[in-house]
Design an enzyme around this catalytic site. Structure first.
Site, PDB file in Angstrom:
ATOM      1  N   HIS A  94      -7.305   6.961  -0.485  1.00 20.42           N
ATOM      2  CA  HIS A  94      -7.330   8.347  -0.009  1.00 20.42           C
ATOM      3  C   HIS A  94      -6.581   8.390   1.314  1.00 20.42           C
ATOM      4  O   HIS A  94      -6.937   7.688   2.258  1.00 20.42           O
ATOM      5  CB  HIS A  94      -8.761   8.842   0.177  1.00 20.42           C
ATOM      6  CG  HIS A  94      -8.847  10.144   0.921  1.00 20.42           C
ATOM      7  ND1 HIS A  94      -8.076  11.247   0.591  1.00 20.42           N
ATOM      8  CD2 HIS A  94      -9.593  10.517   1.991  1.00 20.42           C
ATOM      9  CE1 HIS A  94      -8.350  12.233   1.420  1.00 20.42           C
ATOM     10  NE2 HIS A  94      -9.268  11.824   2.286  1.00 20.42           N
ATOM     11  N   HIS A  96      -4.079  10.920   4.223  1.00 22.80           N
ATOM     12  CA  HIS A  96      -3.661  12.226   4.719  1.00 22.80           C
ATOM     13  C   HIS A  96      -2.147  12.181   4.933  1.00 22.80           C
ATOM     14  O   HIS A  96      -1.634  12.729   5.902  1.00 22.80           O
ATOM     15  CB  HIS A  96      -4.368  12.575   6.027  1.00 22.80           C
ATOM     16  CG  HIS A  96      -5.859  12.590   5.935  1.00 22.80           C
ATOM     17  ND1 HIS A  96      -6.672  12.685   7.041  1.00 22.80           N
ATOM     18  CD2 HIS A  96      -6.695  12.516   4.873  1.00 22.80           C
ATOM     19  CE1 HIS A  96      -7.939  12.676   6.673  1.00 22.80           C
ATOM     20  NE2 HIS A  96      -7.975  12.570   5.359  1.00 22.80           N
ATOM     21  N   TYR A 121       9.036   8.012 -12.664  1.00 25.11           N
ATOM     22  CA  TYR A 121       8.094   7.147 -11.947  1.00 25.11           C
ATOM     23  C   TYR A 121       6.847   7.927 -11.531  1.00 25.11           C
ATOM     24  O   TYR A 121       5.730   7.396 -11.554  1.00 25.11           O
ATOM     25  CB  TYR A 121       8.784   6.517 -10.740  1.00 25.11           C
ATOM     26  CG  TYR A 121      10.068   5.843 -11.147  1.00 25.11           C
ATOM     27  CD1 TYR A 121      10.052   4.623 -11.819  1.00 25.11           C
ATOM     28  CD2 TYR A 121      11.305   6.466 -10.935  1.00 25.11           C
ATOM     29  CE1 TYR A 121      11.224   4.023 -12.252  1.00 25.11           C
ATOM     30  CE2 TYR A 121      12.476   5.879 -11.362  1.00 25.11           C
ATOM     31  CZ  TYR A 121      12.427   4.658 -12.014  1.00 25.11           C
ATOM     32  OH  TYR A 121      13.589   4.091 -12.456  1.00 25.11           O
TER      33      TYR A 121
END
Length: 214
Positions: A94, A96, A121
């Site tokens: 995860h 940002h 891809y």
């Protein structure tokens, strides 16, 4: 502690440093996790991915209880929701990351598929990328929102937040998150230019050739 757990802790440190040094995460943002046979590992709360200590990485059981290490990221429930929905997920990233987070803030996105299939891809590593409606950081309602989508998607985009990407291994999840970030950059570069995404036949060819489940 098993040899495999030690190895996974070292991998989290190595990949975390690589992501941080290349600007894919900043400050103490982002978290990495890995599934183990007897629970799972997660980067600690308020920890920079660029300066992780293998011994301090949080180990949790499947009820979310801390087994060892420092207190886990407040987004632990986010990872657990995806693991529970995707038995094949061995690790989760995860971030940002700038371009993916920028896309998550845009108006007019297709909530079922935020980024078009611009490259093979992207299709191979991400497939379809649904948008999870905005929830404040740490909101427990984000867990069920992710669960609804994760069974059918190996990655989701959190509105006004960033991507959550799973993979069979931490290496695979990191590579998929990197591919998502690069495709988000392409998407933003092309937003005022007529683009030619892959068509249905080209996507079907990829599915057949590479045995994709997307």
């Amino acid at each position: 502690m098993s040899a495999n757990e030690n190895r996974q802790r070292e991998q989290i440190v190595d990949f975390g440093r690589s992501l941080f040094e290349r600007g894919l995460t900043a400050g103490s943002s982002g978290n990495l996790s890995v599934r183990l046979g007897d629970g799972w590992l997660l980067t600690p709360t308020n920890a920079s991915l660029g300066r992780l200590d293998p011994a301090s990485i949080s180990k949790l059981d499947w009820d979310g209880r801390l087994v060892s290490g420092e207190p886990p990221s407040k987004e632990a429930f986010l990872h657990r929701a995806m693991y529970q929905a995707r038995e094949q997920a061995g690790a989760i990233v995860h971030l940002h990351s700038t371009h993916s987070a920028a896309v998550s803030c845009m108006c007019g996105l297709n909530h079922d598929d935020c980024i078009p299939p611009l490259t093979p891809y992207f299709v191979m590593k991400i497939g379809r990328l649904p948008l999870v409606p905005y929830h404040r950081p740490g909101d427990p309602e984000l867990g069920p929102a992710i669960s609804k989508l994760a069974a059918r998607h190996n990655a989701v985009l959190l509105a006004n937040h960033g991507p959550v990407v799973s993979g069979a291994s931490l290496e695979a999840a990191v590579y998929a998150a990197e591919e998502l970030e690069e495709t988000a950059k392409l998407f933003l570069l092309l937003r005022d230019v007529p683009a030619r995404p892959l068509d249905a036949a080209q996507i079907d060819d990829l599915k057949t050739t590479f045995k994709l489940e997307i």
